[in-house]
Scaffold this active site. Structure first.
Site, PDB file in Angstrom:
ATOM      1  N   VAL A   1       0.838  -1.198   0.000  1.00 41.13           N
ATOM      2  CA  VAL A   1       0.000   0.000   0.000  1.00 41.13           C
ATOM      3  C   VAL A   1       0.872   1.246   0.000  1.00 41.13           C
ATOM      4  O   VAL A   1       2.091   1.172   0.141  1.00 41.13           O
ATOM      5  CB  VAL A   1      -0.974  -0.002   1.198  1.00 41.13           C
ATOM      6  CG1 VAL A   1      -1.941  -1.175   1.104  1.00 41.13           C
ATOM      7  CG2 VAL A   1      -0.218  -0.041   2.519  1.00 41.13           C
TER       8      VAL A   1
ATOM      9  N   GLN B   1       1.515   3.555   2.097  1.00 38.40           N
ATOM     10  CA  GLN B   1       2.391   3.752   3.262  1.00 38.40           C
ATOM     11  C   GLN B   1       2.982   2.430   3.751  1.00 38.40           C
ATOM     12  O   GLN B   1       3.202   2.232   4.941  1.00 38.40           O
ATOM     13  CB  GLN B   1       1.621   4.448   4.387  1.00 38.40           C
ATOM     14  CG  GLN B   1       1.430   5.929   4.172  1.00 38.40           C
ATOM     15  CD  GLN B   1       2.753   6.694   4.093  1.00 38.40           C
ATOM     16  OE1 GLN B   1       3.762   6.303   4.680  1.00 38.40           O
ATOM     17  NE2 GLN B   1       2.772   7.784   3.335  1.00 38.40           N
ATOM     18  N   SER B   2       3.280   1.526   2.825  1.00 30.29           N
ATOM     19  CA  SER B   2       3.836   0.232   3.203  1.00 30.29           C
ATOM     20  C   SER B   2       5.262   0.372   3.763  1.00 30.29           C
ATOM     21  O   SER B   2       6.155   0.911   3.109  1.00 30.29           O
ATOM     22  CB  SER B   2       3.851  -0.667   1.964  1.00 30.29           C
ATOM     23  OG  SER B   2       4.783  -1.696   2.118  1.00 30.29           O
ATOM     24  N   ASN B   3       5.467  -0.151   4.962  1.00 27.06           N
ATOM     25  CA  ASN B   3       6.819  -0.207   5.522  1.00 27.06           C
ATOM     26  C   ASN B   3       7.649  -1.256   4.802  1.00 27.06           C
ATOM     27  O   ASN B   3       8.867  -1.142   4.685  1.00 27.06           O
ATOM     28  CB  ASN B   3       6.760  -0.566   7.012  1.00 27.06           C
ATOM     29  CG  ASN B   3       5.900   0.400   7.783  1.00 27.06           C
ATOM     30  OD1 ASN B   3       6.215   1.576   7.857  1.00 27.06           O
ATOM     31  ND2 ASN B   3       4.793  -0.085   8.335  1.00 27.06           N
TER      32      ASN B   3
ATOM     33  N   GLN C   1       7.539  -2.054   1.602  1.00 19.49           N
ATOM     34  CA  GLN C   1       8.094  -1.499   0.361  1.00 19.49           C
ATOM     35  C   GLN C   1       9.307  -0.635   0.645  1.00 19.49           C
ATOM     36  O   GLN C   1      10.308  -0.696  -0.069  1.00 19.49           O
ATOM     37  CB  GLN C   1       7.056  -0.605  -0.309  1.00 19.49           C
ATOM     38  CG  GLN C   1       5.884  -1.304  -0.857  1.00 19.49           C
ATOM     39  CD  GLN C   1       5.324  -0.550  -2.053  1.00 19.49           C
ATOM     40  OE1 GLN C   1       5.977   0.319  -2.624  1.00 19.49           O
ATOM     41  NE2 GLN C   1       4.142  -0.879  -2.463  1.00 19.49           N
TER      42      GLN C   1
END
Ligand SMILES: Cc1ncc(COP(=O)(O)O)c(C=O)c1O
Length: 342
Positions: A82, A84-86, A88
Site C-alpha cells: 500500500v 504507506q507500506s513499511n 516497500q
C-alpha cells in the site's frame, strides 16, 4: 528456564542471508509503562532498529529471501504494498544498497487517503528517495497478481526479476523472522527472564509464522500472540498456519500448530484506521518511554496487550515481550489532529 536457542541457531545456519539487517536488535525494559499499567513486566524487542532505511521487521525476511533470489540470478526486484507500506520502504532501501533496480506495485485505495500527506510523506517519500520505480495500481484482493504482471513485463524485456511477495511473507521469509526468537532466547538467558508471552502485530502472516515457529524451537512454553491489524482474522490465521507449516518443513522441525494464537478485534474500522485504544497506546508509549509507535501496526499491537492486561490474562509477576515491528515512518503520514485530536 533453559531455552533452546542453539537448536534454532543450528537450523538457521543452513540458510544464507545478505546480512543487511543490523542484528541482534536490543531488548529493553519498559519500566514506566509497566508501572503505569500495573501489570506484567513489559520488555520491548526493538525490531524497529534493524537499521537500513529506518529499519523494521521486513529486513530480517528480505535478508534471506533476496539472498536466495540473487543466488538464483535475479537482476532486479519486484515487490508491492500500500501507499504507506513499511515493507516497500525496506525493499527499496535494500535494493538501493545492493544496486538492484526496484519496481514497486503501489496499491491505492486500501486506506481512504484523506490528505496529501498520506500519499506523499512518510514511507512514500522514502521510496522515492531510495530510487524505487513506482507502478500505481488499484488495491484488490490479490496483491501478488499485480507484482506477477510487472515481473512478466520485465522478463519480456530480458530481465530476471526477483519477486518479493506481499509483506515478504513466504516460508523463507518466516525462517528469516524466526531468527528473532534465537536472539531473544539468548537475551532472556542473559537477563534471567522467563517470558510468558510475545506479542506483536500480524498482517500478511510471515512475522507471526516466523515467531510461532521460532518460539516453538527456542522458547518453548512462551505464548506467541499476534494481533490482527487487517480486520481479516480468518485470512490472517490461515496464512500464518500455511506459511509456518511450510517453513517448519524447510527447517526439518515438527511444528506444533496449536501455538498459533491470532487475536481479532484490534483493527478497529479497518487497516490503517486509528481508533481510540490504538491512539491511547501510541501516546502512552511516547509520553512514558520516548518510544515511537505507528497507528497502523505497532500501536494497535500495544493496545492489544493493554487489553490483555485489563482482562487479567497477564499480570504482576509475568513477563511479556512486546515486539516493536517498526513502522515509525508512517507516523509522519498522519495529520496531528488524527493522532492528538483537534
Ligand atoms: C510495522 C509492521 N508491523 C507488523 C507488520 C506485520 O507483519 P506481517 O505482514 O509479516 O504479518 C508489518 C507488515 O507490513 C509492518 O509493517
Amino acid at each position: 528456564m533453559t531455552l533452546n536457542a542453539a537448536a534454532l541457531d543450528r537450523r538457521l545456519a543452513a540458510f544464507p542471508r545478505l546480512g543487511l539487517a543490523q542484528l541482534p536488535t536490543p531488548l529493553q525494559p519498559l519500566r514506566n509503562l509497566s508501572a503505569h499499567l500495573g501489570g506484567p513486566d513489559i520488555w520491548v524487542k526493538r525490531d524497529d532498529l534493524t537499521g537500513l532505511g529506518l529499519g523494521g521487521n521486513k529486513l530480517r525476511k528480505i535478508d534471506y529471501v533476496l539472498k536466495a533470489a540473487i543466488d538464483a540470478g535475479a537482476d532486479c526486484v519486484v515487490s508491492g504494498g500500500v501507499v504507506q507500506s513499511n515493507s516497500q520502504r525496506q525493499v527499496a532501501a535494500v535494493c538501493a544498497k545492493m544496486g538492484l533496480p526496484c519496481h514497486l506495485a503501489v496499491f491505492h485505495g486500501r486506506v481512504a487517503s484523506k490528505s496529501d500527506r498520506y500519499s506523499n510523506s512518510g514511507n512514500a517519500l522514502l521510496n522515492t528517495l531510495f530510487g524505487a520505480i513506482k507502478h500505481d495500481v488499484s488495491w484488490d484482493a490479490d496483491p501478488n497478481g499485480a507484482m506477477a504482471r510487472i515481473a512478466d513485463e520485465l522478463r519480456a524485456d530480458g530481465h530476471n526479476p526477483a519477486i518479493l511477495p506481499y509483506g515478504i511473507s513466504n516460508a523463507l521469509g518466516a525462517i528469516g523472522y524466526s531468527s528473532l526468537c534465537a536472539e531473544l532466547a539468548h537475551q532472556c538467558d542473559d537477563e534471567a527472564l522467563s517470558p510468558n508471552a510475545i506479542v506483536f502485530a500480524s498482517g500478511s502472516g510471515g512475522t507471526h509464522a516466523g515467531l510461532a515457529l521460532g518460539a516453538n524451537i527456542a522458547l518453548p512454553g512462551t505464548a506467541v500472540i499476534g494481533f490482527d491489524i487487517d480486520g481479516e482474522p480468518e485470512r490472517v490465521r490461515h496464512d500464518v498456519e500455511r506459511i509456518a507449516v511450510e517453513a517448519a518443513e524447510m527447517l526439518d522441525w515438527s511444528f506444533d500448530r496449536s501455538i498459533i494464537d491470532l487475536r481479532a478485534g484490534m483493527a478497529g474500522t479497518g487497516y490503517g484506521q486509528p481508533h481510540p485504544s490504538c491512539l491511547n497506546a501510541l501516546r502512552l508509549a511516547g509520553r512514558l518511554e520516548g518510544l515511537i509507535l505507528d497507528p497502523t501496526y505497532s500501536a494497535k499491537s500495544l493496545a492489544g496487550l493493554i487489553d490483555l492486561i485489563k482482562a487479567g490474562e497477564y499480570g504482576s509477576g509475568d513477563t511479556v515481550i512486546f515486539v516493536h515491528t517498526g513502522g515509525d515512518a508512517a507516523l509522519f503520514a498522519y495529520m496531528p489532529e488524527q493522532l492528538f485530536g483537534a
